[in-house]
Design a protein around this motif. Structure first.
Motif, PDB file in Angstrom:
ATOM      1  N   UNK A  89       0.921  -1.686  -0.028  1.00  0.00           N
ATOM      2  CA  UNK A  89      -0.128   0.028   0.104  1.00  0.00           C
ATOM      3  C   UNK A  89       0.513   1.443  -0.059  1.00  0.00           C
ATOM      4  N   UNK A  90       0.384   2.270  -0.847  1.00  0.00           N
ATOM      5  CA  UNK A  90       1.398   3.712  -1.033  1.00  0.00           C
ATOM      6  C   UNK A  90       0.668   4.491  -0.006  1.00  0.00           C
ATOM      7  N   UNK A  91      -1.268   5.042  -0.224  1.00  0.00           N
ATOM      8  CA  UNK A  91      -2.432   5.686  -0.238  1.00  0.00           C
ATOM      9  C   UNK A  91      -1.760   6.806  -0.878  1.00  0.00           C
ATOM     10  N   UNK A  92      -1.681   6.370  -2.269  1.00  0.00           N
ATOM     11  CA  UNK A  92      -0.715   7.391  -3.536  1.00  0.00           C
ATOM     12  C   UNK A  92      -2.601   6.834  -4.201  1.00  0.00           C
ATOM     13  N   UNK A  93      -3.709   8.132  -4.587  1.00  0.00           N
ATOM     14  CA  UNK A  93      -4.808   7.641  -5.898  1.00  0.00           C
ATOM     15  C   UNK A  93      -4.113   7.147  -6.768  1.00  0.00           C
ATOM     16  N   UNK A  94      -2.887   7.715  -7.054  1.00  0.00           N
ATOM     17  CA  UNK A  94      -1.965   7.484  -8.494  1.00  0.00           C
ATOM     18  C   UNK A  94      -1.784   6.092  -9.191  1.00  0.00           C
ATOM     19  N   UNK A  95      -1.732   5.145  -7.473  1.00  0.00           N
ATOM     20  CA  UNK A  95      -0.753   3.877  -8.017  1.00  0.00           C
ATOM     21  C   UNK A  95      -2.196   3.255  -7.806  1.00  0.00           C
TER      22      UNK A  95
END
Length: 241
Positions: free
Chosen positions: A72-78
């Motif tokens: 998980x990265x929390x970046x909506x573009x990932x």
């Protein structure tokens, strides 16, 4: 003719190819979506000798498709792929497929991969996003929503297991058989805010590198011994001055 010399030379060439492959795998162990490469060795039988002579081929490479760990990265573009499927990107070499789901939105509103290639929908068209329209949401089926408006769906594609994959850049591949759009989202899907890593196991690759290096040294020593034996034979058979 010296069959032993040619056999050791063919082995040395094969091991050199193996060392290069392992080194590339290790170098990309932290590259998102990277798929490690393996070498399949075969034996070729020489027909030019009165006795059978086995040579090692230089090895056909193939790309391992095993899934890697998703983080998980929390970046909506990932985004990360669930199941056996690939994202499609538009490249100068044609459509390529990748498991690297890091995205960016250009000033013109196109959804691109981190390497700058347009990400395609299931119909093979680039996706358009409003760069000033706020955050986007990506559903399990790849549907992109922005400000409650559906803008299109990120395409997911399956590649025939029999297809031969050629590498494009680091993480993308180009199959020799046409990829098929994935429509069963019970088996494949997209997870937003996550990325998939490389399927390289650095510790295993390093152990393989050590073994291949030792075998390379053994073959080199065998070649030197064969060369020394030939020199001694020539000396003993040469007429004395």
């Amino acid at each position: 003719m010296q069959p032993a010399l040619y056999v050791t030379l063919s082995s040395q060439m094969s091991l050199q190819r193996r060392l290069e492959t392992i080194a590339n795998n290790v170098a990309n162990s932290s590259t998102p979506g990277f798929r490690r490469e393996e070498i399949k060795f075969e034996t070729l039988l020489s027909q030019s000798s009165t006795e059978p002579v086995a040579f090692a081929s230089d090895g056909a490479s193939f790309i391992k498709r095993d899934a890697a760990q998703v983080t998980p990265t929390g970046n909506p573009l990932d985004m990360a792929v669930q199941g056996d499927a690939w994202f499609a990107i538009q490249t100068p070499a044609g459509t390529a497929y990748t498991r690297d789901g890091r995205m960016q939105i250009t000033a013109e509103g196109e959804l691109h991969s981190i390497a700058g290639y347009p990400i395609l929908d299931v119909g093979g068209a680039p996706l358009q996003i409003n760069p000033n329209g706020g955050p986007i949401t990506i559903g399990n089926d790849g549907m992109v929503t922005q400000d409650n408006n559906q803008l299109g769906a990120v395409g997911l594609f399956t590649i025939d297991p029999k297809a031969k994959l050629s590498r494009f850049d680091n993480s993308a591949v180009i199959p020799d058989l046409a990829a098929i759009p994935a429509l069963d989202f019970n088996r494949v899907g997209v997870t937003q805010g996550h990325i998939e890593g490389s399927n390289v196991n650095p510790m295993w690759e390093m152990s393989q590198l050590i073994m291949a290096s030792r075998h390379y040294d053994m073959v080199s020593n065998a070649m030197n011994q064969s060369d020394d034996t030939m020199r001694e034979a020539i000396k003993s058979l040469s007429p004395t001055s």
